[in-house]
Design a protein around this motif. Structure first.
Motif, PDB file in Angstrom:
ATOM      1  N   VAL A  38       1.233  -1.209  -0.199  1.00 54.05           N
ATOM      2  CA  VAL A  38      -0.136  -0.196  -0.112  1.00 54.05           C
ATOM      3  C   VAL A  38       1.130   0.867   0.138  1.00 54.05           C
ATOM      4  N   HIS A  39       1.022   2.062  -1.206  1.00 55.64           N
ATOM      5  CA  HIS A  39       1.991   3.149  -0.954  1.00 55.64           C
ATOM      6  C   HIS A  39       1.158   4.449  -0.863  1.00 55.64           C
ATOM      7  N   LEU A  40       1.735   5.308  -0.044  1.00 61.05           N
ATOM      8  CA  LEU A  40       1.279   6.717   0.953  1.00 61.05           C
ATOM      9  C   LEU A  40       1.901   6.798   0.004  1.00 61.05           C
ATOM     10  N   ASN A  41       1.278   8.522  -0.466  1.00 53.34           N
ATOM     11  CA  ASN A  41       1.808   9.883  -1.418  1.00 53.34           C
ATOM     12  C   ASN A  41       1.111  10.665  -1.310  1.00 53.34           C
ATOM     13  N   PRO A  42       0.738  11.097   0.200  1.00 54.11           N
ATOM     14  CA  PRO A  42      -0.254  12.516   0.363  1.00 54.11           C
ATOM     15  C   PRO A  42      -0.010  13.112  -0.426  1.00 54.11           C
TER      16      PRO A  42
END
Length: 353
Positions: free
Chosen positions: A156-160
């Motif tokens: 699950v990639h986090l890219n805020p």
């Protein structure tokens, strides 16, 4: 975002990352600040140095992960095939790019079980964005992402930051932590959390562990800046200025590795973000990483052939082997205790010390 827009965006991303002049890394990874103390009498046979390690219950011949780099562009089909064939030949792990396009449109772009046929023996990781988990079909999509490639785990990639500076990006991140926890409970394979180039702090890492996440990829600053990439895609000068203000944002990779290892001594960590060569990989492992990931640096090779990808990683593996040899380290466990000096010449404490 509609399917056509998603595909166009992924094509833009590939083109920009392949052209290193368009979005260069704005800040260093921090790894250059460290150097190993040279061992002039290693008492080892270089060819006998053992680089094997375990990841997701499978043995790797070397501690490398081909990190996520493609998502939905048509040319990603060929890139993914080259990467899968190379990973199998090399005995290293492979993470696919975002499967969002494949999940939300009729175009799978090579993200099918054919990848598993190309790479039957190595850890294969699926990939979905954290923002998609908040949608009604989020858990269903995540389960399909695993099923469609027979994955051993799901990233699950986090890219805020990327979403914040991107036209049409996911702005509302309320409930993402809870959605990750729900996914962990629903999924039959481990969940891996990955940033995309801004790093993960100890506080966030601890929260993720409390939700049951199995592995963390720090993906620190020092490699691709997705703020700079999005600035290249900006449709107005004002939007470009907003994005470029954050081109140097993030936690450098070296800092992130050390901080997370101190906070989570037993959690499997992947180091990515500005890993230039096998010496950087050795430094990352010495600072606390279990595995080292590389994406943008291998993308050009991946557009050519599986042989080009194999050649690229064979160079990194040989560099890592020589780093072990010249620190007197017979294996990765010994490398983790090798003498590493900071920019002031002071020895860095060992992982276990």
């Amino acid at each position: 975002m509609k399917g056509e827009g998603l595909v166009e965006r992924k094509n833009d991303h590939l083109s920009i990352v392949l052209d290193t002049q368009r979005a260069p890394a704005p800040i260093p990874s921090g790894l250059a600040a460290y150097r190993f103390e040279h061992c002039a009498l290693p008492q080892l046979n270089l060819d006998d140095i053992d680089l094997r390690t375990q990841f997701l219950g499978k043995w790797l011949k070397a501690p490398f992960l081909i990190s996520s780099m493609t998502g939905g562009a048509e040319r990603a089909r060929e890139i993914n095939r080259h990467l899968a064939q190379a990973a199998q030949a090399l005995g290293i792990a492979l993470a696919v790019g975002s499967q969002r396009v494949a999940l939300q449109t009729d175009n799978d772009h090579g993200l099918t079980r054919e990848l598993r046929r190309f790479a039957p023996d190595i850890p294969l990781l699926g990939n979905i964005g954290a923002g998609q988990l908040r949608e009604a079909q989020g858990i269903e999509w995540a389960c399909r992402a695993v099923e469609m490639i027979d994955a051993d785990a799901l990233i699950v990639h986090l890219n805020p930051l990327q979403e914040a500076v991107q036209t049409g990006g996911d702005r509302d991140w309320r409930g993402v932590r809870q959605a990750i926890g729900a996914l962990v409970r629903a999924l039959e394979v481990p969940v891996v959390i990955k940033e995309v180039g801004a790093g993960i702090s100890p506080q966030v890492a601890r929260a993720l562990m409390e939700e049951g996440v199995a592995v963390i990829d720090v993906a620190g600053a020092g490699g691709t800046s997705w703020a700079a990439v999005e600035a290249e895609r900006a449709s107005s000068e004002a939007q470009k200025r907003v994005a470029m203000a954050f081109a140097g944002w993030g936690i450098p990779t070296a800092q992130a590795i050390q901080a997370l290892r101190r906070e989570l001594p037993d959690t499997p960590l992947i180091a990515s973000g500005g890993i230039r060569d096998g010496v950087d990989a050795a430094k990352a492992i010495r600072l606390g990483a279990d595995l080292v990931g590389q994406a943008a640096a291998v993308l050009a090779s991946a557009t050519q052939s599986s042989e080009a990808v194999i050649e690229h990683f064979e160079v990194l593996i040989q560099q890592l082997r020589i780093a072990c040899f010249c620190t007197g380290s017979a294996d990765l466990s010994a490398l983790r205790q090798a003498i590493l000096l900071d920019e002031n010449g002071a020895a860095v404490k060992g992982i276990l010390g």
